[in-house]
Write an enzyme that holds these catalytic residues in place. Sequence first.
Site, short mmCIF file in Angstrom:
data_model
loop_
_atom_site.label_atom_id
_atom_site.label_comp_id
_atom_site.label_asym_id
_atom_site.label_seq_id
_atom_site.Cartn_x
_atom_site.Cartn_y
_atom_site.Cartn_z
N GLU A 1 0.86 -1.19 0.00
CA GLU A 1 0.00 0.00 0.00
C GLU A 1 0.89 1.23 0.00
OE1 GLU A 1 -2.65 0.36 3.31
OE2 GLU A 1 -3.61 -1.59 3.00
N GLU B 1 -13.89 5.51 -0.08
CA GLU B 1 -14.71 4.55 0.66
C GLU B 1 -15.42 5.29 1.79
OE1 GLU B 1 -12.65 0.53 1.13
OE2 GLU B 1 -10.98 1.84 0.59
N LYS C 1 -15.71 4.50 5.87
CA LYS C 1 -14.57 4.51 6.77
C LYS C 1 -14.61 5.73 7.69
CE LYS C 1 -11.09 1.84 4.27
NZ LYS C 1 -9.71 1.86 3.74
N GLU D 1 -9.88 8.90 6.18
CA GLU D 1 -9.83 7.57 5.59
C GLU D 1 -10.78 7.41 4.40
OE1 GLU D 1 -7.73 5.15 6.31
OE2 GLU D 1 -6.76 6.39 7.83
#
Length: 340
Positions: free
Chosen positions: A264, A313, A316, A321
């Site tokens: 990542e 997303e 989150k 995030e």
Amino acid sequence: MAKLYSAGKSPPRMAAMLLLFGLLMASLEITGAQIGVCYGRNGNNLPAPGEVVALYNQYNIRRMRLYDTRQDALQALGGSNIELILGVPNDNLQNIASSQANADSWVQDNIKNHPNVKFRYIAVGNEVSPSGAQAQFVLPAMQNINNAISSAGLGNQIKVSTAIDTGVLGVSYPPSSGSFKSDDLSFLNPIISFLVKNSAPLLVNLYPYFSDLSNLNYALFTAPGVVVQDGQLGYKNLFDAILDAVYSALERAGGSSLKIVVSESGWPSAGGTQTTVDNARTYNSNLIQHVKGGTPKRPTGPIETYVFAMFDEDNKTPELEKHWGLFLPNKQPKYTINFN
């Protein structure tokens, strides 16, 4: 994007141009293949997996990291030729560590039942805290999954590892002095030995964003020259400095032969300090180009790297995030980026 322009009707010239174009595309496939993108699914408005796989193909993204084993995504990947890191979620570790039969079933359900998926690595756990309750299950789960993979005749094709974060570093500066926290060695050393024995890479989630924002150019790969001089090695970006600190730590822990896969790395576009769309575009664009080569300590690249993440997303927390995606949930790119 390469473009071909008409060159009249001269067959020799056209043939030469087509040959050159073919060589160029082959080169792009080779260099581009080092880049993957993480497909997180913690959102309530994301496209269906089949659409996501089509988006990967549209943008020539040849590798994916998937964090869970939901069958719709594995089915969509069948026949796509996209290479995959498949995750064993942290909440599954105890079950798989407790029984070889459980690991065998996991491999049967999620690997062997999908023969047309190109599995590359199994990430057994993600950023498991060395002092947390789940730490004791990581190595036994890795061993059981590896046994199941080997029994299936896939040991040379699929490597078993785990993904750590760089918080396990006790010393990171200068990079040549990198070492792991002494309290974490009882967790890390057996994992390193397992990886060495099985010729598997260590997966490392590496984020300059979370490390140091005091020199933004150094973090974004835009520094005009060397920022950190470490003996004979000069560092122009924080990504290389962190990665080489982990390599130094591995050497001190008996893992000098290991390769690191950056499982990542990315930059958020909102929700925190220096979180702009422009900074996210700059970091990720430069990252993709940079990892075609190596680091000052390990100059023979490329560096296999997975950008985090494919989509924003919205489920989150905290707010930071939510905003790591290269694409919006409607499949439109958040900013222009070239994966080649």
